[in-house]
Design an enzyme around this catalytic site. Structure first.
Site, PDB file in Angstrom:
ATOM      1  CG  LEU A 112       0.948  -9.201  22.158  1.00 56.21           C
ATOM      2  CD1 LEU A 112       1.829 -10.400  22.745  1.00 56.21           C
ATOM      3  CD2 LEU A 112       0.265  -8.303  23.187  1.00 56.21           C
ATOM      4  CG  HIS A 128      -1.734 -20.900  14.175  1.00 58.95           C
ATOM      5  ND1 HIS A 128      -2.815 -19.642  14.532  1.00 58.95           N
ATOM      6  CD2 HIS A 128      -2.091 -21.427  13.159  1.00 58.95           C
ATOM      7  CE1 HIS A 128      -3.569 -19.761  13.346  1.00 58.95           C
ATOM      8  NE2 HIS A 128      -3.122 -20.655  12.650  1.00 58.95           N
ATOM      9  CB  VAL A 163      -0.764 -12.166  12.294  1.00 58.67           C
ATOM     10  CG1 VAL A 163      -1.753 -12.940  12.712  1.00 58.67           C
ATOM     11  CG2 VAL A 163      -1.064 -10.855  12.677  1.00 58.67           C
TER      12      VAL A 163
HETATM   13  C1  GRF Z   1      -5.571 -23.250  20.867  1.00 56.44           C
HETATM   14  O1  GRF Z   1      -6.212 -24.226  20.236  1.00 56.44           O
HETATM   15  C2  GRF Z   1      -4.360 -22.497  20.305  1.00 56.44           C
HETATM   16  O2  GRF Z   1      -3.652 -23.075  18.943  1.00 56.44           O
HETATM   17  C3  GRF Z   1      -5.406 -21.321  19.810  1.00 56.44           C
HETATM   18  O3  GRF Z   1      -6.214 -20.954  20.708  1.00 56.44           O
HETATM   19  C4  GRF Z   1      -6.783 -22.242  21.210  1.00 56.44           C
HETATM   20  C5  GRF Z   1      -6.611 -21.872  22.726  1.00 56.44           C
HETATM   21  O4  GRF Z   1      -7.436 -23.189  23.497  1.00 56.44           O
HETATM   22  N1  GRF Z   1      -4.227 -20.370  19.486  1.00 56.44           N
HETATM   23  P1  GRF Z   1      -7.179 -23.004  25.029  1.00 56.44           P
HETATM   24  O5  GRF Z   1      -7.588 -21.964  25.823  1.00 56.44           O
HETATM   25  O6  GRF Z   1      -5.581 -23.250  25.604  1.00 56.44           O
HETATM   26  O7  GRF Z   1      -7.780 -24.282  25.435  1.00 56.44           O
END
Ligand code: GRF
Length: 219
Positions: A112, A128, A163
């Site tokens: 974003l 993350h 980021v």
């Molecule tokens: C998660 O592991 C998150 O940390 C990362 O993307 C993944 C998304 O998984 N940013 P989900 O779609 O919530 O199963």
């Protein structure tokens, strides 16, 4: 736009939007923690702190879209198109239409703009799959395995102009086990994410975690 300085606690059920691009397991955890329709929620103060009021997906085929609709959450596909200007304008209209207080990025695979992050400063979270500031960006689990660390985990943070750089709200460890491959470690990290994300949202809603520093002028 409204003043974004320290809006929490609100003194009412907060309206949460979730942005997702993928299968939506973190979305499912947030829906389980914050029921979509507060009026039918159990008379439980913790459950009524927030409701998932909107899901925004940039991909029409995202599992998160179907998951949201099955749970009765308003869910919209907002295509990203050539650039993020159109996406952000359309998303902002949906956020205002649904009176959203707080946004949780959950597997949202787009970056974003700094302007959008400033508009939602203190009200825009991301999760993350690493212990930030280690291993930001794509393939965080692969990066951790390649670095040979003996523990990784997940981080929930406020989004700023960078980021995976914003102030940390919640960080949880997951040990790296001998023989772990990317799928195995990622699955254990995701189990922890599903607990960490609702906890971080609650900390923000209670005013226990705030975006530090002075507030920027809102564009
Ligand atoms: C998660 O592991 C998150 O940390 C990362 O993307 C993944 C998304 O998984 N940013 P989900 O779609 O919530 O199963």
């Amino acid at each position: 736009m409204t003043d974004v300085s320290s809006p929490f606690p609100l003194g009412r059920t907060a309206r949460l939007a979730v942005f997702a691009s993928g299968r939506g397991s973190n979305l499912a955890a947030l829906i389980a923690a914050f029921l979509p329709v507060p009026e039918v929620a159990a008379p439980d103060a913790a459950a009524a702190e927030a409701c998932v009021a909107l899901v925004v997906c940039d991909r029409a085929e995202a599992g998160a879209l179907g998951l949201a609709r099955a749970a009765g959450v308003p869910a919209v596909h907002v295509p990203f198109g050539r650039d993020r200007v159109g996406f952000e304008a359309a998303a902002q209209r949906e956020l205002e239409r649904h009176n959203i207080d707080l946004i949780a990025l959950a597997g949202f695979m787009r970056i974003l703009s700094p302007g959008f992050a400033a508009t939602w400063r203190g009200r825009l979270l991301n999760i993350h799959p690493s212990l930030l500031p280690s291993f930001p960006g794509l393939h965080a689990v692969r990066q951790a395995l390649a670095a040979g660390v003996d523990r990784s985990g997940c981080t929930v943070h406020f989004v700023d102009a960078g980021v995976d750089t914003g102030p940390v709200i919640e960080r949880r460890d997951v040990p790296v086990l001998g023989g772990d491959d990317e799928d195995a470690l990622q699955a254990r990290i995701q189990d922890v994410e599903h607990v960490a994300y609702p906890a971080a949202v609650r900390a923000v809603l209670r005013g226990e975690a705030t975006f530090p520093g002075s507030m920027e002028a809102v564009p």
